[in-house]
Design an enzyme around this catalytic site. Structure first.
Site, PDB file in Angstrom:
ATOM      1  N   HIS A   1      53.675  29.103  34.361  1.00  0.00           N
ATOM      2  CA  HIS A   1      53.787  28.636  35.743  1.00  0.00           C
ATOM      3  C   HIS A   1      55.212  28.153  36.031  1.00  0.00           C
ATOM      4  O   HIS A   1      55.459  27.576  37.094  1.00  0.00           O
ATOM      5  CB  HIS A   1      52.818  27.473  36.008  1.00  0.00           C
ATOM      6  CG  HIS A   1      51.372  27.831  35.906  1.00  0.00           C
ATOM      7  ND1 HIS A   1      50.836  28.955  36.505  1.00  0.00           N
ATOM      8  CD2 HIS A   1      50.331  27.196  35.288  1.00  0.00           C
ATOM      9  CE1 HIS A   1      49.539  29.005  36.258  1.00  0.00           C
ATOM     10  NE2 HIS A   1      49.209  27.956  35.524  1.00  0.00           N
TER      11      HIS A   1
ATOM     12  N   TRP B   1      42.529  35.787  35.712  1.00  0.00           N
ATOM     13  CA  TRP B   1      42.080  37.122  36.135  1.00  0.00           C
ATOM     14  C   TRP B   1      43.122  38.185  35.776  1.00  0.00           C
ATOM     15  O   TRP B   1      42.816  39.181  35.125  1.00  0.00           O
ATOM     16  CB  TRP B   1      41.863  37.056  37.643  1.00  0.00           C
ATOM     17  CG  TRP B   1      41.274  38.261  38.295  1.00  0.00           C
ATOM     18  CD1 TRP B   1      40.552  39.263  37.711  1.00  0.00           C
ATOM     19  CD2 TRP B   1      41.338  38.582  39.688  1.00  0.00           C
ATOM     20  NE1 TRP B   1      40.161  40.186  38.658  1.00  0.00           N
ATOM     21  CE2 TRP B   1      40.626  39.789  39.871  1.00  0.00           C
ATOM     22  CE3 TRP B   1      41.900  37.963  40.798  1.00  0.00           C
ATOM     23  CZ2 TRP B   1      40.499  40.387  41.126  1.00  0.00           C
ATOM     24  CZ3 TRP B   1      41.760  38.548  42.041  1.00  0.00           C
ATOM     25  CH2 TRP B   1      41.070  39.755  42.197  1.00  0.00           C
TER      26      TRP B   1
ATOM     27  N   GLY C   1      36.627  31.994  43.408  1.00  0.00           N
ATOM     28  CA  GLY C   1      37.266  33.312  43.380  1.00  0.00           C
ATOM     29  C   GLY C   1      37.224  34.010  44.724  1.00  0.00           C
ATOM     30  O   GLY C   1      37.041  35.224  44.797  1.00  0.00           O
TER      31      GLY C   1
END
Length: 607
Positions: free
Chosen positions: A102, A57, A263
Site C-alpha cells: 500500500h 482479490w 465486495g
C-alpha cells in the site's frame, strides 16, 4: 532522510506516526527506514493499491495468472506484504514473487525502478474505499489484540473527515492515486498496468485477460473464465477462510467479517450524505487536477432501506407514531382534525378572504407574516400566531371572530377545501419548497418537539430518519404525499376555470425576498412603495421573526413547546437536506418523485 513524528488523534487506538508527511501505523516505522534499500528481483510483480481497493482479490488473480491455472495460493496475501514482512521473510518466497503493498512510489525500493519490474495498480472509487476502510477499522478485532479494541472508535463522520484530510494510515487516497498515476513521468519507460475495481466487477474476464497480456502470460480463454469464477467474492471468501494456510492470516474475533465485507460497488451511497458526497468531490477535484484520472460515478447501487419500506397507514400507526393517525379519503391525517374535516366543504367563506396554502414545513409562518404586513401596508407584526387562523384547527365560530380581510392558513388539499372558496374566487397564495428540505424539517419537527400540554410528554414520531423518510416518500405522514399536494394545487386552474393562484417558491423567497413580496402584493392588488417591501423583508428575516414570535406575540394560539425545543423555527435554510440524505436515499427519492411527476410535467415543485 526519513522524518518521523508522533500523532495523537481522537478515536485511534493504535499508535500513529507521520513519516515523511504520510500517516502510518507506528509498527511500520522500522521497516520503512530500510525500505528503499530492499533487494528486488527482476521477475518480481508488484501489486500496488490504496487500502480496501480489492487487493486480496487482485493478488489471488495474479497468482492464478502466473500459475496458469485456477488454483488458490497456499498462503494469504499477507505473506507477501512488502511493508509487513521482513527482508528475510520476503527472500524465502519463490520466484516470481507477487509482492503486495500500500506504499507510495516515493517509499518503494529503488531497485524496483532500475529493474523495470511489472507493476499492477488497482484503484477504486474513493467513496467506496472510505466506507470499506471505516468498516474495517471500526468493526474488526483481531484475537491477538491485547486491548481487544477496534482500531478506530470514532463515528463515520469523524472517520470521513480524517479520510478526506489524509489523516488515516497510508495517507490520502487522492495523493496515493495521483502519485502512482504520475510514476511514468518520474521514471521514464516504466510501464504500469492500471486496473479499475469497478471494471473488474463489471467484466472480470476482460480485466484478467488484460492483466495477463501485460504480464506477457496469455492463456486460453477458458482459463480466464475459470480464474474469474474461482475469484468471485463468495468463492474467494470461502477459500480464504477454510482452505488457505492461516500462518500469515490475521485471526479475527468471531463475528468480524475480516477482509471480506460486501465486495460491492456503490455502497457508499448508503453512507455518504449528499453534503459529504459534494465535499468529497470538491476535495477530489482540488487534489486530482494534476492527474488525468476521472472519478467513477457508477449508476448502479444496492437498493437501501428507503426503497424497500412501503408501510401502509394502518401499519405505521403502530411503528413510531405516538399520535393517532387516520386515513380520510385516502389522505393520512392526525385524528384530531377528523371532526373539522367532516364539515369543511360547507364552511362559510368571505369574498375578501386570502388563503395561504402549503404543505407542512414549507415556510408557512414566514409567508403568513408577510401577507399580513402587505395587507396592513406596514412592517408590523400581527398580535397572534398563525395558528389563530389555521383552517383545519380552528372551529367555524373561532374563524368567524376574525376581522376582514382574513388571512387563513391551511395544509389541506384543494379537494378538501370549502366549496365557497372556488365560487367566490378568493385569493390563494400557494407556497412550495424543495421536498427534500421539507422531509428533513418535517422529521425534525415531528421527532424533536414536545408540547408542554402533551400528557404523554412524547414526541409525535419516535422512529429513525430512515423510517420517517420511507413514510414521507410513501405519503404516509400527516397531510399525505408532498408530490400529490403540489400537483393538486398546481392543477387548480384546470379544475376551476378562471381561478388564479399565486404560486411562490421558498427558495425564491430566500434568494430575493423583496421580489417575492412585491409579486404577492401585486397579486393581491395591494402594491406598496419599494421601501415598504424592503422593510417587510427585514422584519420577516428568520432571526427577527423567530425572536418576535417567541418573545413578543400573544401566546393564546401558540403551541407551548418544552424548553430546548426549537418550536416552529429550526434553521430556515435551503439545501440542509444534503446533510441528511445519503446519496442512495437522494437517488431513490428522485426516482419516486419523477415517477409521480410524469403525470404532471407542468408542476413546478423543485427538487
Amino acid at each position: 532522510m526519513t522524518t518521523v513524528g508522533e500523532l495523537c488523534m481522537p478515536g485511534w487506538t493504535f499508535p500513529l506516526v507521520k513519516i515523511d508527511g504520510v500517516v502510518e501505523m507506528k509498527t511500520l516505522t522500522e521497516k520503512l527506514k530500510t525500505m528503499k534499500s530492499r533487494p528486488v528481483r527482476e521477475d518480481d510483480i508488484f501489486l500496488c493499491t490504496y487500502p480496501k481497493s480489492g487487493t486480496h482479490w487482485t493478488w489471488e488473480i495474479l497468482n492464478m495468472i502466473v500459475a496458469g491455472k485456477a488454483e488458490y495460493a497456499k498462503h494469504w496475501k499477507n505473506s507477501a506484504a512488502l511493508e509487513r514482512m521482513t527482508e528475510e521473510g520476503m527472500e524465502e518466497l519463490a520466484s516470481p514473487r507477487i509482492i503486495q503493498t500500500h506504499l507510495l512510489p516515493s517509499q518503494m525500493p529503488e531497485m524496483l525502478w532500475e529493474r523495470r519490474c511489472k507493476v499492477v495498480y488497482v484503484q477504486r472509487n474513493p467513496k467506496d474505499c472510505a466506507v470499506s476502510y471505516f468498516c474495517h477499522m471500526s468493526q474488526q478485532v483481531r484475537k491477538d489484540n491485547p486491548t481487544q479494541q477496534v482500531t478506530f472508535t470514532g463515528s463515520w463522520d469523524e472517520f470521513l473527515s480524517f479520510f478526506m484530510d489524509g489523516s488515516v494510515p497510508l495517507g490520502s487516497i487522492f495523493h496515493h492515486t495521483n502519485a502512482w498515476k504520475n510514476v511514468s513521468s518520474v521514471h521514464e519507460g516504466l510501464d504500469i498496468c492500471y486496473v479499475q475495481y469497478e471494471d473488474m466487477k463489471q467484466d472480470c474476464v476482460a480485466q484478467i485477460r488484460r492483466i495477463s497480456e501485460y504480464l506477457d502470460r496469455p492463456h486460453p480463454e477458458d482459463i480466464y473464465q475459470e480464474i474469474a469464477e474461482a475469484c468471485s467474492f463468495e468463492n474467494l471468501k470461502i477459500a480464504s477462510e477454510k482452505i488457505k494456510d492461516q500462518t500469515y492470516h490475521n485471526p479475527w474475533q468471531e463475528g468480524s467479517s475480516g477482509y471480506f465485507r460486501k465486495g460491492q460497488t456503490g455502497d457508499w451511497k448508503n453512507w455518504f450524505t449528499v453534503a459529504q458526497s459534494e465535499e468529497c468531490d470538491r476535495k477530489y477535484e482540488l487534489e486530482m487536477t494534476k492527474a488525468a484520472y476521472s472519478l467513477v460515478h457508477e449508476e448502479f447501487c444496492k437498493p437501501n432501506i428507503v426503497g424497500q419500506m412501503a408501510a401502509k397507514a394502518e401499519v405505521f400507526m403502530q411503528g413510531g407514531w405516538t399520535f393517532p393517525l387516520v386515513k380520510i379519503d385516502g389522505v393520512v391525517e392526525l385524528k384530531t382534525v377528523t371532526e373539522s374535516l367532516k364539515t369543511m366543504k360547507s364552511r362559510p367563506v368571505r369574498e375578501d378572504d386570502i388563503f395561504l396554502c402549503s404543505y407542512p414545513k414549507s415556510g408557512t409562518h414566514w409567508t403568513w407574516e408577510m401577507l399580513h404586513m402587505i395587507v396592513a401596508g406596514k412592517a408590523e407584526y400581527t398580535k397572534h400566531w398563525k395558528n389563530s387562523t389555521a383552517l383545519e384547527r380552528r372551529t367555524e365560530e373561532e374563524l368567524e371572530e376574525l376581522a376582514s380581510p382574513r388571512i387563513i392558513q391551511t395544509h389541506l388539499l384543494p379537494r378538501q377545501m370549502p366549496e365557497l372558496l372556488w365560487e367566490r374566487k378568493c385569493k390563494v397564495v400557494y407556497v412550495q419548497r424543495n421536498p427534500k428540505d421539507c422531509a428533513v424539517s418535517y422529521f425534525c419537527h415531528m421527532s424533536q418537539q414536545v408540547r408542554k400540554d402533551n400528557p404523554t410528554q412524547q414526541v409525535t414520531f419516535t422512529g429513525s430518519w430512515d423510517e420517517f423518510l420511507s413514510f414521507f416518500m410513501d405519503g404516509s405522514v400527516p397531510f399525505g404525499s408532498i408530490v400529490d399536494h403540489v400537483m393538486e394545487w398546481e392543477n387548480v386552474s384546470s379544475l376551476h376555470k378562471g381561478f388564479e393562484i399565486c404560486s411562490v417558491k421558498y427558495e425564491d423567497m430566500k434568494q430575493d425576498s423583496v421580489a417575492q413580496i412585491r409579486r404577492m402584493a401585486e397579486y393581491l392588488n395591494r402594491p406598496l412603495p419599494e421601501g415598504k417591501y424592503q422593510e417587510i423583508a427585514e422584519a420577516c428575516s428568520f432571526k427577527n421573526l423567530k425572536n418576535v414570535c417567541e418573545k413578543t406575540k400573544d401566546q393564546t394560539y401558540h403551541n407551548p413547546w418544552q424548553e430546548g425545543s426549537s418550536g416552529y423555527f429550526r434553521k430556515g435554510q435551503i439545501d440542509d437536506w444534503k446533510n441528511w440524505f445519503t446519496v442512495a436515499q437522494s437517488e431513490e427519492f428522485d426516482r419516486k418523485y419523477q415517477l409521480k411527476m410524469k403525470k404532471n410535467p407542468h408542476c413546478g415543485c423543485p427538487v
